[in-house]
Design an enzyme around this catalytic site. Structure first.
Site, PDB file in Angstrom:
ATOM      1  N   HIS A  44       0.825  -1.217   0.000  1.00  0.00           N
ATOM      2  CA  HIS A  44       0.000   0.000   0.000  1.00  0.00           C
ATOM      3  C   HIS A  44       0.858   1.267   0.000  1.00  0.00           C
ATOM      4  O   HIS A  44       0.323   2.363   0.152  1.00  0.00           O
ATOM      5  CB  HIS A  44      -0.931   0.026   1.219  1.00  0.00           C
ATOM      6  CG  HIS A  44      -1.837  -1.160   1.339  1.00  0.00           C
ATOM      7  ND1 HIS A  44      -2.602  -1.616   0.297  1.00  0.00           N
ATOM      8  CD2 HIS A  44      -2.091  -1.992   2.391  1.00  0.00           C
ATOM      9  CE1 HIS A  44      -3.304  -2.687   0.702  1.00  0.00           C
ATOM     10  NE2 HIS A  44      -2.998  -2.935   1.956  1.00  0.00           N
TER      11      HIS A  44
HETATM   12 ZN   LIG Z   1      -3.572  -7.181   3.889  1.00  0.00          ZN
END
Ligand SMILES: [Zn+2]
Length: 304
Positions: A121
């Site tokens: 992320h």
């Molecule tokens: Zn995850």
């Protein structure tokens, strides 16, 4: 003794206080591997932190400066979801160095496993969802800069979509990104990977393994020099941040199929652990340990 190396460093474990991210899991995985006799001390290699030069191939100078000096806005801090600390910065640098070293070793040994990492992320200019530095992207670009890597496939089986990965490699024809994730879960915005499979809530082992087949084959048909496998433990049925229904056996079978297919295709594999937030941390540890076991069983054999 394992047929490949495990990249581990005590500095990858950061004290986050009371937090859903069980950062101690890395140390616990290392301990369990040793206690169970799956690995011995000689199987572990301590990585070095990634160099500034390597980090700058992925991240902006402005973001790296903010990270080092803790100069974030309230909004940026909320997105990161982890409290800033000097140790956390060091751990992020180390994870990127570990992925880079593991990639080089995997090319020689057929496989290498980072006991950490998988920070999918992280974006070039900001961190999100416990991820500050995109370790796999740093590794890909560092090896390419060194001339030892061409085409790459990134197979992301964490329960959350690999938004940072998709964004970083969105226009890179030499990097094939695959994300198999729960559709109705973080992140809300999902930039397109080369293949995204958004799974419905609650599916179990057989449906999951059936959904994996095509994307796994496609990632190897791309004929990569290296497969990065994000072996997230969070598709597990008792995960606090996941909503799929895989059992520990199902996850182990998932791992076995990935390693088996890669081995058959002659593609080396670099593994990072990625997420895992089971109600019982010992379950998360078991799932990660099983990933190492599955790799050991597949790569120990003399012939593909
Ligand atoms: Zn995850």
């Amino acid at each position: 003794m394992l047929p490949f190396k495990l990249l581990f460093h005590p500095g990858l474990t950061v004290d986050l206080g009371a937090h859903v991210f069980p950062a101690q899991k890395y140390r616990l995985v290392r301990d369990r591997l040793l206690e169970a006799g799956i690995a011995d001390h000689g199987d572990f290699v301590a990585p070095h932190p990634a160099s500034e030069q390597d980090l700058l191939r992925v991240h902006t100078p402005e973001y790296l400066r903010k990270l080092q000096q803790d100069e974030f806005s309230v909004r940026e801090r909320i997105a990161m979801e982890v409290p800033w600390s000097r140790d956390l910065v060091q751990a992020s640098w180390l994870a990127a160095g570990a992925a880079t070293e593991a990639a080089g070793r995997a090319k020689r040994d057929g496989c290498a496993v980072v006991i950490g990492g998988g920070f999918h992320h992280a974006f070039p200019d900001h961190g999100e969802g416990f991820c500050l530095i995109h370790d796999v992207a740093v590794a890909v670009r560092a090896l390419r800069a060194g001339g030892s890597l061409g085409r790459v496939a990134i197979l992301d089986l964490d329960v959350h979509q690999g938004n940072g990965t998709a964004s970083i490699f969105g226009d890179d024809p030499d990097t094939f990104t695959v994300s198999l994730h729960q559709e109705a879960n973080y992140p809300v915005g999902k930039p397109p990977s080369r293949i995204d499979v958004g799974l419905p809530d609650g599916i179990g082992d057989s449906e999951y393994l059936a959904a994996l087949e095509g994307p796994l084959a496609a990632s190897l048909d791309f004929a990569p020099d290296l497969l990065f496998y994000l072996a997230g433990a969070d598709p597990y049925e008792h995960d606090l941040l996941g909503g799929l229904g895989l059992t520990q056996d199902g996850l182990r079978e998932r791992d076995r199929r990935v390693f088996e297919a890669a081995r058959r295709a002659g593609v080396p594999v670099t593994v990072t652990l990625a997420g895992g937030y089971a109600a019982k941390t010992s379950d998360t540890v078991t799932i990660h340990v099983n990933t190492v076991l599955a790799a050991a069983q597949v790569f120990a054999r003399a012939d593909p």
